[in-house]
Each structure stands twice: as C-alpha cells, then as structure tokens.
Design a protein around this motif. Structure first.
Motif, PDB file in Angstrom:
ATOM      1  N   ALA A  79     -12.666   5.980 -12.567  1.00 26.09           N
ATOM      2  CA  ALA A  79     -13.073   4.585 -12.416  1.00 26.09           C
ATOM      3  C   ALA A  79     -11.903   3.629 -12.622  1.00 26.09           C
ATOM      4  CB  ALA A  79     -14.206   4.257 -13.387  1.00 26.09           C
ATOM      5  N   GLU A  80     -10.826   4.104 -13.281  1.00 30.10           N
ATOM      6  CA  GLU A  80      -9.648   3.275 -13.520  1.00 30.10           C
ATOM      7  C   GLU A  80      -8.632   3.344 -12.383  1.00 30.10           C
ATOM      8  OE1 GLU A  80      -9.566   1.306 -16.108  1.00 30.10           O
ATOM      9  OE2 GLU A  80     -11.505   2.077 -16.781  1.00 30.10           O
ATOM     10  N   VAL A  81      -8.866   4.189 -11.382  1.00 31.01           N
ATOM     11  CA  VAL A  81      -7.941   4.294 -10.249  1.00 31.01           C
ATOM     12  C   VAL A  81      -8.094   3.061  -9.361  1.00 31.01           C
ATOM     13  CG1 VAL A  81      -7.307   5.640  -8.211  1.00 31.01           C
ATOM     14  CG2 VAL A  81      -8.015   6.804 -10.322  1.00 31.01           C
ATOM     15  N   PRO A  82      -6.993   2.350  -9.046  1.00 34.27           N
ATOM     16  CA  PRO A  82      -7.098   1.157  -8.178  1.00 34.27           C
ATOM     17  C   PRO A  82      -7.652   1.513  -6.802  1.00 34.27           C
ATOM     18  CG  PRO A  82      -4.966   1.245  -9.288  1.00 34.27           C
ATOM     19  CD  PRO A  82      -5.630   2.570  -9.526  1.00 34.27           C
ATOM     20  N   VAL A  83      -8.697   0.802  -6.408  1.00 31.77           N
ATOM     21  CA  VAL A  83      -9.318   1.061  -5.112  1.00 31.77           C
ATOM     22  C   VAL A  83      -8.382   0.687  -3.970  1.00 31.77           C
ATOM     23  CG1 VAL A  83     -11.333   0.555  -3.669  1.00 31.77           C
ATOM     24  CG2 VAL A  83     -11.589   0.698  -6.150  1.00 31.77           C
ATOM     25  N   ALA A  84      -7.516  -0.299  -4.201  1.00 29.75           N
ATOM     26  CA  ALA A  84      -6.622  -0.752  -3.131  1.00 29.75           C
ATOM     27  C   ALA A  84      -5.695   0.362  -2.671  1.00 29.75           C
ATOM     28  CB  ALA A  84      -5.802  -1.944  -3.623  1.00 29.75           C
ATOM     29  N   ILE A  85      -5.257   1.225  -3.596  1.00 31.54           N
ATOM     30  CA  ILE A  85      -4.373   2.338  -3.213  1.00 31.54           C
ATOM     31  C   ILE A  85      -5.116   3.319  -2.320  1.00 31.54           C
ATOM     32  CG2 ILE A  85      -3.017   4.260  -4.106  1.00 31.54           C
ATOM     33  CD1 ILE A  85      -2.500   2.657  -6.592  1.00 31.54           C
ATOM     34  N   ILE A  86      -6.377   3.587  -2.643  1.00 29.85           N
ATOM     35  CA  ILE A  86      -7.178   4.514  -1.842  1.00 29.85           C
ATOM     36  C   ILE A  86      -7.435   3.933  -0.460  1.00 29.85           C
ATOM     37  CG2 ILE A  86      -9.374   5.735  -1.720  1.00 29.85           C
ATOM     38  CD1 ILE A  86      -9.412   5.737  -4.751  1.00 29.85           C
ATOM     39  N   GLU A  87      -7.734   2.656  -0.405  1.00 30.17           N
ATOM     40  CA  GLU A  87      -7.969   2.011   0.886  1.00 30.17           C
ATOM     41  C   GLU A  87      -6.706   2.015   1.735  1.00 30.17           C
ATOM     42  OE1 GLU A  87      -9.446  -1.811  -0.120  1.00 30.17           O
ATOM     43  OE2 GLU A  87     -11.493  -1.098  -0.528  1.00 30.17           O
ATOM     44  N   ALA A  88      -5.549   1.824   1.110  1.00 28.29           N
ATOM     45  CA  ALA A  88      -4.289   1.872   1.862  1.00 28.29           C
ATOM     46  C   ALA A  88      -4.046   3.269   2.428  1.00 28.29           C
ATOM     47  CB  ALA A  88      -3.138   1.459   0.949  1.00 28.29           C
ATOM     48  N   ALA A  89      -4.390   4.298   1.663  1.00 28.06           N
ATOM     49  CA  ALA A  89      -4.233   5.668   2.158  1.00 28.06           C
ATOM     50  C   ALA A  89      -5.163   5.924   3.333  1.00 28.06           C
ATOM     51  CB  ALA A  89      -4.507   6.650   1.030  1.00 28.06           C
ATOM     52  N   ARG A  90      -6.372   5.383   3.282  1.00 23.73           N
ATOM     53  CA  ARG A  90      -7.290   5.563   4.404  1.00 23.73           C
ATOM     54  C   ARG A  90      -6.799   4.846   5.644  1.00 23.73           C
ATOM     55  NH1 ARG A  90     -12.609   4.205   0.933  1.00 23.73           N
ATOM     56  NH2 ARG A  90     -12.800   6.183  -0.211  1.00 23.73           N
ATOM     57  N   VAL A  91      -6.216   3.668   5.467  1.00 20.40           N
ATOM     58  CA  VAL A  91      -5.675   2.943   6.610  1.00 20.40           C
ATOM     59  C   VAL A  91      -4.567   3.749   7.279  1.00 20.40           C
ATOM     60  CG1 VAL A  91      -4.376   0.879   7.283  1.00 20.40           C
ATOM     61  CG2 VAL A  91      -6.320   0.674   5.720  1.00 20.40           C
ATOM     62  N   ASP A  92      -3.803   4.479   6.470  1.00 22.81           N
ATOM     63  CA  ASP A  92      -2.737   5.328   7.015  1.00 22.81           C
ATOM     64  C   ASP A  92      -3.267   6.611   7.635  1.00 22.81           C
ATOM     65  OD1 ASP A  92      -0.884   3.486   6.232  1.00 22.81           O
ATOM     66  OD2 ASP A  92      -0.428   4.478   4.322  1.00 22.81           O
ATOM     67  N   GLY A  93      -4.576   6.811   7.597  1.00 27.43           N
ATOM     68  CA  GLY A  93      -5.169   7.973   8.244  1.00 27.43           C
ATOM     69  C   GLY A  93      -5.432   9.163   7.349  1.00 27.43           C
ATOM     70  N   ALA A  94      -5.323   8.997   6.039  1.00 28.46           N
ATOM     71  CA  ALA A  94      -5.544  10.109   5.112  1.00 28.46           C
ATOM     72  C   ALA A  94      -7.033  10.435   5.032  1.00 28.46           C
ATOM     73  CB  ALA A  94      -5.004   9.757   3.731  1.00 28.46           C
ATOM     74  N   LYS A  95      -7.360  11.721   5.112  1.00 28.49           N
ATOM     75  CA  LYS A  95      -8.729  12.183   4.958  1.00 28.49           C
ATOM     76  C   LYS A  95      -9.065  12.344   3.480  1.00 28.49           C
ATOM     77  CE  LYS A  95      -9.239  12.370   9.410  1.00 28.49           C
ATOM     78  NZ  LYS A  95     -10.086  11.383  10.122  1.00 28.49           N
ATOM     79  N   LEU A  96     -10.361  12.628   3.224  1.00 29.60           N
ATOM     80  CA  LEU A  96     -10.816  12.719   1.833  1.00 29.60           C
ATOM     81  C   LEU A  96     -10.064  13.776   1.030  1.00 29.60           C
ATOM     82  CD1 LEU A  96     -12.701  11.860  -0.424  1.00 29.60           C
ATOM     83  CD2 LEU A  96     -14.429  13.425   0.497  1.00 29.60           C
ATOM     84  N   PRO A  97      -9.867  15.006   1.526  1.00 27.53           N
ATOM     85  CA  PRO A  97      -9.094  15.976   0.726  1.00 27.53           C
ATOM     86  C   PRO A  97      -7.689  15.493   0.400  1.00 27.53           C
ATOM     87  CG  PRO A  97     -10.266  17.091   2.491  1.00 27.53           C
ATOM     88  CD  PRO A  97     -10.380  15.622   2.762  1.00 27.53           C
ATOM     89  N   THR A  98      -7.043  14.839   1.365  1.00 31.45           N
ATOM     90  CA  THR A  98      -5.696  14.320   1.116  1.00 31.45           C
ATOM     91  C   THR A  98      -5.721  13.205   0.082  1.00 31.45           C
ATOM     92  OG1 THR A  98      -5.093  14.853   3.405  1.00 31.45           O
ATOM     93  CG2 THR A  98      -3.652  13.337   2.214  1.00 31.45           C
ATOM     94  N   VAL A  99      -6.729  12.355   0.146  1.00 30.83           N
ATOM     95  CA  VAL A  99      -6.851  11.268  -0.824  1.00 30.83           C
ATOM     96  C   VAL A  99      -7.047  11.824  -2.228  1.00 30.83           C
ATOM     97  CG1 VAL A  99      -8.302   9.332  -1.555  1.00 30.83           C
ATOM     98  CG2 VAL A  99      -7.704   9.606   0.856  1.00 30.83           C
ATOM     99  N   LEU A 100      -7.883  12.849  -2.339  1.00 33.04           N
ATOM    100  CA  LEU A 100      -8.150  13.429  -3.659  1.00 33.04           C
ATOM    101  C   LEU A 100      -6.918  14.099  -4.248  1.00 33.04           C
ATOM    102  CD1 LEU A 100     -11.710  14.993  -3.137  1.00 33.04           C
ATOM    103  CD2 LEU A 100     -11.121  12.955  -4.456  1.00 33.04           C
ATOM    104  N   VAL A 101      -6.204  14.860  -3.405  1.00 36.03           N
ATOM    105  CA  VAL A 101      -5.094  15.673  -3.909  1.00 36.03           C
ATOM    106  C   VAL A 101      -3.825  14.849  -4.094  1.00 36.03           C
ATOM    107  CG1 VAL A 101      -3.597  17.645  -3.391  1.00 36.03           C
ATOM    108  CG2 VAL A 101      -6.049  17.774  -2.920  1.00 36.03           C
ATOM    109  N   ARG A 102      -3.504  13.953  -3.168  1.00 37.90           N
ATOM    110  CA  ARG A 102      -2.207  13.282  -3.169  1.00 37.90           C
ATOM    111  C   ARG A 102      -2.245  11.857  -3.696  1.00 37.90           C
ATOM    112  NH1 ARG A 102       1.164  14.536   2.209  1.00 37.90           N
ATOM    113  NH2 ARG A 102       2.731  13.699   0.760  1.00 37.90           N
TER     114      ARG A 102
END
Length: 283
Positions: free
Chosen positions: A171-194
């Motif tokens: 819950a403390e992970v910034p959502v903006a970083i995850i959204e930026a990764a999705r914009v770059d095309g990262a899938k859910l497994p990549t988001v979780l691991v990297r």
C-alpha cells in the motif's frame, strides 16, 4: 531556570528511563538463551546439579552426542528436511502472496477489508482442531511421512499472514510509478517483479523471515504426520526426552544448534526486517 530547560530535562529523564526499561527487558529475554548456551557446554552431571554451578568445567560432549559421535542418530536428515520444508514453503508463499497483496492494495477489489479479515480468520482456528482431517486426508492420499505434505501445509498456514503483512507494505508503493510502467507497456508480471518487488523489498524480507521462522519451529503437524523419512528438526529434538530421563546438556546443545539457522537468518536480514516492520510508520 526557564520552562524550556525544565521540559528538556524532563524529556531527557523520560528517555533515559525508557532506555533503561528496554535494556532490562532485553536482558530478561536474553538470559534464558545465555543459560541454555552455557548449559550446553557442561557435562550431564554438572548440568543436572541444583543449584547450578557457574564454575563447572566446559566440554563439547553434548554437541558430540548430538551429532551422533556416541552412536546415536544423525541430526542431518532432520535438519535438511526442516530446511527444505521451510525454504520451499516460504518461496511458495511469496509467489502466491505478492499478486494477492497487489490486488488488495494497489488494485483493491470490492470489500477488500472483508477479504483481509477472512484471510486472518483462518488463523483463529486452533491447529489441533484440523489435525485429524489433515491426517485422514494424508493417509488416504498416501502422503504420510512425506516432506512435500509439510511444504503444502506450511504454505497454506503462512499464506494468510503473509498476504495481510504484504498488503500493508504494498500500500506504500507509489501508484504513479506503476502507472508509468504500464504506459511503457509493462505487463502485470513485469510490474510485480521489476517495479513492485524492489520497492517493497524490506517488507518482503520481513514477511519471508516470519514465514521461515513459523515453518522451522512448527512441531504439531510434523510430529503427527512424519515418521523417519520426513522427520524435521523439532521432532528430532523431542527424541531426547526418553524413558531414561532428560539429558539436559545434550538437549541444550541440540536446541542451540537447531536455533542457529533462525538466528542467522534474522541477523542477516536485520536491516531489511527493521525497514519492513516500520514501513508506513512515518508518513
């Protein structure tokens, strides 16, 4: 004397008092471990004296007997079984708990608080209440005295508390970083691991250590469901309580050796453990 100086002195005295209480509490908790370590280096005769002797001669006989020097059973199969069951089950818990905690924190589902309470409620059932059904299932499935049965049990037992802990960490992970990764095309497994895992690494380390400790120390299921092949270290330790009596020095030596992996893991991950347990405490 100014009021600021009075308040400063009062705070100093209060801090010193709390520090003294913390040191006393630490010493009280450490004394049994120190006494166990000292007793393990005594002979059985000196270990059984009452009152105990602090000046008794030191010896390694207890450790030699624990490792089978006197013709007894070797502890290595039990230690290896405990290591396999604890490490593998902890890895399974992390693989399952990380996406579940992600769904309950960063991408919360409907009534996610009810889901967390359900997970936690599974820990409220006394372990002995589920012992007979698990035993009958293992017997019918032909999995008695099987180390993989313990892996499955430890994974299911630690998964609820792992999801509960990691949900608060993620819950403390910034959502903006995850959204930026999705914009770059990262899938859910990549988001979780990297993305998520490196940021929440202290929390993951704390969760891993707690699950490892719970698995390593578990006795009831291991005592009932295993025999010779899948015997774990805590079960092996109970074998020192025989009809001939309690060999105190050997039991203390065995207890210290069996406790060392947990102590070593805690010492190695102490910085991550402190960061993980305090994650989110300061906004």
């Amino acid at each position: 004397m100014s009021s600021i100086a009075v308040r400063t002195r009062g705070r100093f005295r209060g801090g010193a008092g709390l520090g003294l209480v913390a040191w006393l509490a630490g010493i009280v908790f450490f004394l049994p471990i120190a006494w166990m370590a000292l007793t393990s280096f005594h002979s059985e005769t000196d270990a059984a004296t009452n009152p105990p002797s602090f000046t008794a001669a030191l010896t390694l006989d207890g450790y030699r007997e624990f490792f089978g020097a006197g013709g007894g059973a070797s502890p290595w199969p039990a230690l290896i079984n405990s290591a396999v069951a604890s490490i593998v089950s902890t890895l399974f818990v992390l693989v399952l708990a990380l996406p579940a905690a992600y769904a309950l924190s960063i991408r919360p589902v409907r009534k996610w608080t009810d889901v967390l309470f359900f997970f936690l409620s599974t820990k409220m059932l006394p372990v002995v209440a589920g012992l007979l059904p698990v035993y009958l299932f293992a017997k019918n499935a032909g999995m008695l005295d099987n180390i993989w049965l313990l892996v499955i049990l430890y994974t299911s037992m630690n998964l609820p508390i792992a999801v509960w802990m990691m949900q608060s960490f993620l819950a403390e992970v910034p959502v903006a970083i995850i959204e930026a990764a999705r914009v770059d095309g990262a899938k859910l497994p990549t988001v979780l691991v990297r993305v998520v895992a490196p940021i929440a690494l202290p929390g993951i380390a704390a969760t891993s250590l707690i699950c490892f400790i719970f698995s390593w120390n578990e006795l009831l299921f291991a005592r009932v469901l295993t025999g010779v092949v899948a015997e774990t270290a805590p079960v092996f330790l109970t074998g020192f309580i025989t009809s001939q009596g309690l060999f105190l020095a050997k039991v203390c030596a065995a207890s210290l050796v069996i406790s060392l992996p947990v102590l070593a893991a805690g010492f190695a991950a102490q910085d991550k453990l402190v960061q993980g347990l305090s994650l989110g405490a300061v906004k």
